[in-house]
Design a protein around this motif. Structure first.
Motif, short mmCIF file in Angstrom:
data_model
loop_
_atom_site.label_atom_id
_atom_site.label_comp_id
_atom_site.label_asym_id
_atom_site.label_seq_id
_atom_site.Cartn_x
_atom_site.Cartn_y
_atom_site.Cartn_z
N UNK A 107 57.82 3.45 74.82
CA UNK A 107 56.69 3.94 75.63
C UNK A 107 56.82 3.54 77.11
N UNK A 108 57.36 2.38 77.37
CA UNK A 108 57.51 1.93 78.76
C UNK A 108 58.52 2.79 79.52
N UNK A 109 59.64 3.09 78.88
CA UNK A 109 60.66 3.93 79.53
C UNK A 109 60.13 5.35 79.72
N UNK A 110 59.39 5.84 78.73
CA UNK A 110 58.81 7.17 78.85
C UNK A 110 57.82 7.21 80.01
N UNK A 111 56.94 6.22 80.09
CA UNK A 111 55.95 6.17 81.17
C UNK A 111 56.62 6.11 82.53
N UNK A 112 57.75 5.40 82.63
CA UNK A 112 58.47 5.31 83.90
C UNK A 112 58.98 6.68 84.35
N UNK A 113 59.25 7.57 83.42
CA UNK A 113 59.78 8.92 83.75
C UNK A 113 58.72 10.02 83.60
N UNK A 114 57.52 9.62 83.26
CA UNK A 114 56.48 10.60 82.94
C UNK A 114 56.15 11.55 84.09
N UNK A 115 56.03 11.06 85.31
CA UNK A 115 55.72 11.92 86.44
C UNK A 115 56.80 12.99 86.60
N UNK A 116 58.04 12.56 86.53
CA UNK A 116 59.18 13.48 86.65
C UNK A 116 59.14 14.53 85.53
N UNK A 177 49.77 12.09 84.83
CA UNK A 177 50.39 10.84 85.30
C UNK A 177 50.18 10.65 86.80
N UNK A 178 50.18 9.42 87.20
CA UNK A 178 50.05 9.09 88.62
C UNK A 178 51.39 9.32 89.30
N UNK A 179 51.29 9.82 90.52
CA UNK A 179 52.51 10.02 91.29
C UNK A 179 53.10 8.65 91.62
N UNK A 180 54.41 8.50 91.41
CA UNK A 180 55.00 7.18 91.66
C UNK A 180 54.95 6.83 93.14
#
Length: 184
Positions: A107-116, A177-180
């Motif tokens: 879930x953490x890796x997915x969230x890191x790429x979620x915006x993209x 998702x929030x924009x990084x």
């Protein structure tokens, strides 16, 4: 050429043609079976990283609503026409690849790429004029008089401007998702 040889060639040709037809039917059936299996809610949510998306989906009106009509992952993410459907399935293989390779396997890796990832989906939906949304929601079928004043005004303006659904409805099923932060 004698008659027995001519008859033999015809039989072999007919046999080859018959095998090609049967093989073609089996190939198409196999592809269709694969598409049907991979379009199920169970398949889509079988990856660990999709559990977050599944929980969000279960909170949406697309999962549970007063009419009892449920839109599943494939209804929103897989086109109905065969050509675009096959392209989508081919492109979606990268998600399986990234799950297996560990790029999005937690879930953490997915969230890191979620915006993209979300932006890829939104761009695809905009490019198709929200084709999958419109298989259920179409301006022509909307009874604007039954909508709230705000929705009626916005839908009417969107129709006049030729806007696509996803321009206003990001975050309807999945949390937007929030924009990084791009600052170093």
């Amino acid at each position: 050429m004698s008659k027995p040889e001519s008859t033999s060639v015809k039989r072999i040709s007919l046999l080859a043609l018959g095998l090609a037809v049967v093989g073609g039917i089996a190939f198409v059936w196999t592809i269709n079976f694969g598409i049907e299996i991979t379009n199920t809610l169970e398949f889509c949510t079988s990856c660990h990283t999709m559990q977050t998306n599944f929980e969000e989906y279960k909170e949406s009106r697309h999962y549970k609503n007063n009419s009892g009509v449920q839109a599943t992952c494939a209804d929103c993410h897989v086109p109905k026409p065969l050509g675009p459907k096959l392209v989508t399935k081919f492109v979606a293989a990268k998600d399986v690849y990234h799950e297996v390779m560990g790029t999005i396997d937690t879930p953490e890796k997915f969230e890191a790429r979620r915006w993209y990832l979300a932006n890829l989906v939104w761009k695809r939906m905009e490019a198709s004029d929200s084709r999958e949304c419109r298989s259920c929601h179409d301006y022509a079928n909307m009874d604007l008089s039954e909508q709230s004043r705000s929705a009626r005004s916005r839908h009417s303006a969107a129709q006049d401007k030729g806007q696509t659904c996803i321009e206003c409805h990001k975050g309807v099923v999945h949390h937007e998702p929030s924009e990084p932060d791009t600052n170093p």
